[in-house]
Design a protein around this motif. Structure first.
Motif, short mmCIF file in Angstrom:
data_model
loop_
_atom_site.label_atom_id
_atom_site.label_comp_id
_atom_site.label_asym_id
_atom_site.label_seq_id
_atom_site.Cartn_x
_atom_site.Cartn_y
_atom_site.Cartn_z
N SER A 182 59.87 62.82 37.42
CA SER A 182 60.65 63.41 36.34
C SER A 182 61.95 62.67 36.06
O SER A 182 62.53 62.79 34.96
CB SER A 182 60.99 64.87 36.68
N TYR A 238 55.50 76.29 44.31
CA TYR A 238 54.18 76.91 44.40
C TYR A 238 53.92 77.43 45.80
O TYR A 238 53.46 78.55 46.01
CB TYR A 238 53.10 75.89 43.99
N TYR A 269 54.87 71.52 44.60
CA TYR A 269 54.80 71.88 43.18
C TYR A 269 53.49 71.41 42.59
O TYR A 269 52.88 70.44 43.05
CB TYR A 269 55.97 71.24 42.42
N ARG A 270 53.07 72.10 41.52
CA ARG A 270 51.82 71.75 40.84
C ARG A 270 52.12 70.91 39.61
O ARG A 270 53.27 70.72 39.22
CB ARG A 270 51.08 73.03 40.44
N GLU A 271 51.02 70.44 38.98
CA GLU A 271 51.17 69.66 37.75
C GLU A 271 51.85 70.47 36.66
O GLU A 271 52.69 69.95 35.92
CB GLU A 271 49.80 69.17 37.28
N GLU A 272 51.50 71.77 36.56
CA GLU A 272 52.13 72.61 35.54
C GLU A 272 53.62 72.80 35.82
O GLU A 272 54.41 73.03 34.90
CB GLU A 272 51.43 73.96 35.40
N ASP A 273 54.03 72.72 37.10
CA ASP A 273 55.45 72.81 37.42
C ASP A 273 56.18 71.57 36.92
O ASP A 273 57.34 71.64 36.49
CB ASP A 273 55.65 72.96 38.93
N ARG A 274 55.49 70.44 37.00
CA ARG A 274 56.08 69.20 36.46
C ARG A 274 56.31 69.33 34.96
O ARG A 274 57.37 68.95 34.45
CB ARG A 274 55.15 68.02 36.77
N ALA A 275 55.33 69.92 34.26
CA ALA A 275 55.47 70.11 32.81
C ALA A 275 56.59 71.09 32.51
O ALA A 275 57.38 70.90 31.56
CB ALA A 275 54.15 70.59 32.22
N ARG A 276 56.67 72.17 33.30
CA ARG A 276 57.73 73.16 33.09
C ARG A 276 59.11 72.56 33.33
O ARG A 276 60.07 72.89 32.64
CB ARG A 276 57.50 74.37 33.99
N ASP A 291 56.31 83.13 30.86
CA ASP A 291 55.24 82.35 30.24
C ASP A 291 55.26 82.45 28.72
O ASP A 291 54.24 82.25 28.06
CB ASP A 291 53.86 82.82 30.76
N ASP A 337 55.69 81.72 24.78
CA ASP A 337 55.39 80.55 23.97
C ASP A 337 56.66 79.74 23.70
O ASP A 337 57.74 80.30 23.47
CB ASP A 337 54.76 81.00 22.64
#
Length: 307
Positions: free
Chosen positions: A11, A30, A40-47, A69, A71
């Motif tokens: 990041s 996570y 951490y997960r991949e979605e945590d990276r995106a968040r 969560d 939108d």
């Protein structure tokens, strides 16, 4: 799965910052390894990318934490509203500062105005007006319905570049809305009418009220003085229309009741609407106010034809 070090390299954010976001609850880890390292997960990276972007445009951590969560469009819409509110507040402050600096000798009153404007923005004014209406209505369905029709008119928008007169009117309006004595006065004023209004045909009353205004404004435009003999038959029609709208007998008792209502009308109500007009840059008084003044003056000078 990423360790906090891997997430930092991917990041570009320092480990310290990511740890702070995790501890603050905006980016919960996570799980942890047996040795206690955060994962951490991949979605945590995106968040994390979303969090960084939101922080860069000024969204506070408590807001981000409460988004869950939701939108992203909702997130940005909420932030836009917050930014626009801050911009309007800054514009008001700028207007006061400009007007104050145009004076050769600023006073303590100018500082009071600046301080008060920081506390009373549009959102605060709307909350205050809603609380005022709910308090005065006190559960009366008819009065609450009447206030519902007025709520938009009760909360004017302060211009982007307000004058000192408009700013002072805005502040006086907030003080008036918060005055307990004024609220109590309005609850007592016309209480008999509003108690009966729950059983009234409000549409018929509104129609009768519109005809009352037609009669009074026609008298004003014709130059009929309220204490003149020519005013007597006009006033008789106005009182009769009021009685008809309220489904009351047109007699001397009703005439006296109507006169009493005009006599006990709280002058602060006129002041309230005068402040609204000042904020909106409109000419005061409107014809409707002048018409009601004519009716009140005429009632004080004439009795029911039967005495």
């Amino acid at each position: 799965m990423y360790t906090i070090g891997q997430l930092s390299r991917l990041s570009g954010l320092p480990v310290k910052t990511i740890r702070f976001y995790s501890d603050s609850g905006v980016l919960p880890e996570y799980e942890r390894t047996p040795a206690g390292y955060r994962l951490y997960r991949e979605e945590d990276r995106a968040r994390l990318e979303v969090i960084r972007t939101l922080r860069e445009i000024g969204v506070d951590l408590s807001t981000i934490r409460g988004l869950g969560d939701r939108d992203l469009r909702d997130v940005l819409t909420l932030h836009l509203e917050a930014v626009e509110t801050r911009l309007r507040s800054l514009q008001r402050t700028r207007a006061v500062l400009r007007a104050t600096l145009d004076r050769t000798d600023p006073t303590d009153e100018d500082l009071r105005r600046l301080n008060a404007l920081g506390r009373y923005g549009a959102a605060e004014m709307r909350r205050l007006a809603n609380d005022f209406a709910d308090d005065v209505a006190s559960g009366n369905a008819a009065l609450d319905e009447w206030f519902a029709c007025l709520r938009e008119a009760m909360v004017p928008d302060l211009p982007d570049e307000p004058t000192i007169e408009q700013l002072d009117a805005w502040l006086e309006l907030t003080e008036l809305l918060a005055t307990d004595d004024y609220r109590e006065s309005l609850r007592g004023q016309g209480s008999d009418f509003w108690d009966d209004a729950n059983e009234m045909d409000l549409a018929a009353w509104q129609q009768a009220s519109a005809r009352v205004m037609e009669e009074a404004t026609a008298a004003l435009r014709a130059g009929v003085e309220p204490d003149s003999p020519a005013a007597a038959p006009i006033l008789a029609r106005i009182v009769a229309l009021n009685a008809e709208g309220r489904r009351q007998p047109y007699d001397a008792a009703f005439w006296r009741t109507l006169r009493k209502e005009y006599d006990e009308h709280d002058p602060r109500s006129h002041r309230y609407w005068e402040l609204i007009y000042t904020i909106r840059g409109l000419q005061w008084p409107p014809e409707q106010v002048t018409a009601h003044r004519w009716i009140g003056d005429a009632l004080r000078r004439h009795d029911h034809p039967a005495g």
